[in-house]
Design a protein around this motif. Sequence first.
Motif, PDB file in Angstrom:
ATOM      1  N   SER A   1       0.856  -1.179   0.000  1.00 21.30           N
ATOM      2  CA  SER A   1       0.000   0.000   0.000  1.00 21.30           C
ATOM      3  C   SER A   1       0.894   1.230   0.000  1.00 21.30           C
ATOM      4  O   SER A   1       2.028   1.177   0.488  1.00 21.30           O
ATOM      5  N   MET A   2       0.386   2.326  -0.554  1.00 22.52           N
ATOM      6  CA  MET A   2       1.167   3.569  -0.617  1.00 22.52           C
ATOM      7  C   MET A   2       0.445   4.656   0.178  1.00 22.52           C
ATOM      8  O   MET A   2      -0.763   4.860  -0.005  1.00 22.52           O
ATOM      9  N   VAL A   3       1.201   5.346   1.046  1.00 21.12           N
ATOM     10  CA  VAL A   3       0.633   6.378   1.918  1.00 21.12           C
ATOM     11  C   VAL A   3       1.422   7.665   1.728  1.00 21.12           C
ATOM     12  O   VAL A   3       2.656   7.665   1.802  1.00 21.12           O
ATOM     13  N   LEU A   4       0.700   8.756   1.483  1.00 23.11           N
ATOM     14  CA  LEU A   4       1.325  10.077   1.384  1.00 23.11           C
ATOM     15  C   LEU A   4       1.514  10.627   2.783  1.00 23.11           C
ATOM     16  O   LEU A   4       0.561  10.754   3.550  1.00 23.11           O
ATOM     17  N   ILE A   5       2.750  10.962   3.136  1.00 29.17           N
ATOM     18  CA  ILE A   5       3.081  11.509   4.456  1.00 29.17           C
ATOM     19  C   ILE A   5       3.201  13.022   4.330  1.00 29.17           C
ATOM     20  O   ILE A   5       4.090  13.531   3.651  1.00 29.17           O
TER      21      ILE A   5
ATOM     22  N   ASP B   1       7.027  -4.240   6.678  1.00 34.54           N
ATOM     23  CA  ASP B   1       8.179  -3.431   6.276  1.00 34.54           C
ATOM     24  C   ASP B   1       7.670  -2.115   5.702  1.00 34.54           C
ATOM     25  O   ASP B   1       6.731  -2.100   4.892  1.00 34.54           O
ATOM     26  N   ILE B   2       8.293  -1.025   6.130  1.00 35.19           N
ATOM     27  CA  ILE B   2       7.945   0.315   5.650  1.00 35.19           C
ATOM     28  C   ILE B   2       9.158   0.899   4.953  1.00 35.19           C
ATOM     29  O   ILE B   2      10.237   0.989   5.549  1.00 35.19           O
ATOM     30  N   GLU B   3       8.995   1.304   3.695  1.00 36.96           N
ATOM     31  CA  GLU B   3      10.118   1.840   2.938  1.00 36.96           C
ATOM     32  C   GLU B   3       9.689   3.107   2.210  1.00 36.96           C
ATOM     33  O   GLU B   3       8.523   3.225   1.785  1.00 36.96           O
ATOM     34  N   PRO B   4      10.624   4.077   2.047  1.00 34.62           N
ATOM     35  CA  PRO B   4      10.279   5.276   1.263  1.00 34.62           C
ATOM     36  C   PRO B   4      10.188   4.926  -0.214  1.00 34.62           C
ATOM     37  O   PRO B   4      10.907   4.067  -0.717  1.00 34.62           O
TER      38      PRO B   4
ATOM     39  N   GLU C   1       5.899   3.218   1.251  1.00 34.34           N
ATOM     40  CA  GLU C   1       5.276   1.987   0.786  1.00 34.34           C
ATOM     41  C   GLU C   1       5.205   1.014   1.962  1.00 34.34           C
ATOM     42  O   GLU C   1       6.213   0.748   2.619  1.00 34.34           O
ATOM     43  N   VAL C   2       4.019   0.511   2.210  1.00 34.36           N
ATOM     44  CA  VAL C   2       3.779  -0.425   3.312  1.00 34.36           C
ATOM     45  C   VAL C   2       3.712  -1.834   2.728  1.00 34.36           C
ATOM     46  O   VAL C   2       2.826  -2.131   1.921  1.00 34.36           O
ATOM     47  N   PHE C   3       4.675  -2.677   3.115  1.00 34.65           N
ATOM     48  CA  PHE C   3       4.729  -4.060   2.634  1.00 34.65           C
ATOM     49  C   PHE C   3       4.382  -5.008   3.777  1.00 34.65           C
ATOM     50  O   PHE C   3       4.787  -4.792   4.916  1.00 34.65           O
ATOM     51  N   PHE C   4       3.670  -6.080   3.416  1.00 36.07           N
ATOM     52  CA  PHE C   4       3.352  -7.099   4.413  1.00 36.07           C
ATOM     53  C   PHE C   4       3.280  -8.453   3.733  1.00 36.07           C
ATOM     54  O   PHE C   4       2.749  -8.578   2.625  1.00 36.07           O
ATOM     55  N   GLN C   5       3.860  -9.471   4.402  1.00 33.58           N
ATOM     56  CA  GLN C   5       3.877 -10.829   3.875  1.00 33.58           C
ATOM     57  C   GLN C   5       3.045 -11.743   4.772  1.00 33.58           C
ATOM     58  O   GLN C   5       3.105 -11.635   5.996  1.00 33.58           O
ATOM     59  N   ALA C   6       2.305 -12.634   4.141  1.00 32.51           N
ATOM     60  CA  ALA C   6       1.486 -13.587   4.887  1.00 32.51           C
ATOM     61  C   ALA C   6       1.269 -14.807   4.013  1.00 32.51           C
ATOM     62  O   ALA C   6       1.447 -14.756   2.786  1.00 32.51           O
TER      63      ALA C   6
END
Length: 781
Positions: free
Chosen positions: A53-57, A221-224, A233-238
């Motif tokens: 997911s992408m979040v504007l900060i 994981d959170i990465e610019p 960018e919000v990454f998540f694995q499951a």
Amino acid sequence: MARKAGYDDEIDLKKLFLKYLARWYIFAACLVVAIIAAFMFNTLSEPVYRVKSMVLISEEGRPSPVMPEITGLMQRESWHNQRAILQSHTLVSKAIENMDSDVDVSYYAIERRPGFSLRNEIYTDSPFRVVWDKNSQQPFGESFRVEILGSGRFSIEGSGGSSLFSENNEYEFGYHFNGNGYSFRLELRGEYNDNNFRGDTYEFVIHDEMSLLNDYMENLDIEPMGRDYSIVEVFFQATNRQRAFDFVNSLTSTYLQQNLEEKNQTAVNTEDFINSELEKVTASLEETEVILQNYREKHQVMEVDLIATHLFEELKELDREYSIEQVKREYYDLLVDYVHDDVEFSEVFGPSALGIEDPLLNNLLIELSNLYNERARLLLTTTKSTPSVQIVEEKIRQSKATLKENIQSLQSASDIMVNNLSRRIEQNEERINRLPQTERDMIKIQRLFSLNEATYNFLMEKRAEAGIAKASNIPDHKIIDPARPDPMDNEGIVSPRPVLNYAIAIGLGLILPLIFLVLREFLNTRITDKDEVTSAVDFPVVGLLPHHKELKHAKEPKPVIFDQKRMPLVEALRSLRSNLQFYSPKKQSKLIAITSTRGQEGKTSTAVNLAASIAMLDRKVIYIDADMRKPSVSLNGDIWRDRGLSNYLAGQFEMEDIISQSSENKNFYMISSGTIPPNAAELMERDEMDRLLENLGTFEYILIDTPPVGLVSDAQHILSKADVILYILRHGYSRHTDLEFLNEYSENTGLKNIVIAINAVKSPTRYGYGYGYGYGVGVGK
């Protein structure tokens, strides 16, 4: 080690390729094992999905249209702070709680296959759900296998081997398991008919809060998005894609909701303060309104005269200013309480909410709010004792001290203002006291009513402004993209990657055996290649003799080439024989001494079969076993072991008595070593040895098998008389240090007529021309 002049150190890639190609079976076996391992991994591994997911900060809070300093308390924040918030225990825990489905129980479908079973997480697609008592002890982390029996029944067994379940192990859905650390029940989901799942097997695992939280945080994981972007960018694995979608969407929405709640907190605090003041003013206003109404009715007085009206209006304005200043004074007292109680100033509302315009006070409140925010951010990853937190604590103490001084100044100024207004009010009250009693009483009542009404209107106005500010607040940040698979082209599956795994397996299947062979060769101290010899010594290699099984397993060296005239060893001996013809070609009787560095190098077998090969040319040849310390060859039985060279040199027999003739070839003669003497070296240097060699001049070739020069010095006398010294090295047995020894031995003894033959060469890959013009068998050059 002396190296041959002009030797080329460059790597021969073609030669290396051919050498490793000969070990193709190692590469093939490793490839098969690696591909099978990759297949099993791809088949048995549970798929892992990744969503993004992408979040504007927003880098700074949006200003409020009514009270800009309220949002001004929100300091410009870097994305690093927001990243820490997104990965904090508090936010992740709230996001898990806000998910629509219960994630504290994981459900898996079991697919049985011959020899193994596959397990896949099904999230909310299980036909049943587990309801467990959160207030009692539970078997956290233990897996339970459930088989649907149909007609509302199931069987269950636990991995912990618990005795909780009955022997027949059949239960109806809704049965409550209670005891031995268990307290749960299984209920069918309303949309499922268990008869449709008859025979299907499932597993479930109950998770405790901490392990569940840790699992989600490990896979988050959170990465610019980039260096110049304010987007993360919000990454998540499951192991279930829908669960990953739900969590990421819950996390981002919870993050925005928390941001909005923090912004609204200031307006809420403002409203709370104003409402508390309104409660007091409203009660007083209602009471004075009743008194005013009653007084008018009783005294039939509706209005006062012009002078009284003027005095009343002037006093009314002074009272209004006085009441407003009193409210401000209470606000200063509230700030003092915040300073003393060490309350975070992010919750303090702005002074302009009460009409206080003081830039220094605003700046100090903003600075303290920023410092508290910074301390909170640091405490997410550190402790209070760390230097960075201690530095911020010291800045907070200094800012509080400065704020306290400023508040004290404002309180003093407010006290002066209150005293001034009180004095002016007293003056007006004295003038009003000169009026008639009725008007005086009427003014007092109206004055009290007007004072309460003015205060009430002032507070209502400020409460409305705070409400508008709260209603106009929106989150500083924005969700640009909701959860979606990443990568899109593979539906978000990051493991297993079949193509990649097979590629890795093929790479490892080729690289690992190559590394093994290279390391084995690098660490090997034994001679495995002809070039290793030619690069280390100046003596020519005149023969490469292939490995022969009969020679390896024979009890004693013997001429095997009489029976097998077409084997590779025969061809190699012919090449060696031809090459030796070019040494002392004009001599009618050639003396060839055969020696080596140590035992087990095939010196004697080579000498015997070389002599047999020469005899097959119809050349008269005699083989002398001069290794009297270790006799090994006899053509005609054990009787010759007691009648040989040692016996002749000791004067026990004549030359004719010790010579035996082969029954397989009339040109092949032999002198065995004889009885083992105690003084082999001294016997070899006697004149009888020289006389024997002279009397054997009727033979075209004299081959003398001498003791290894690396062990004893018996052979020195014979080697000095030899026309050619054939030095035997054994492939895969002789060491590189043997070549150093040969160089030193030649230098110390002055012997230069040395040629080399490499024995027991394994798996020759090609036939080729050897040294000279002979046709030989060899590997390498």
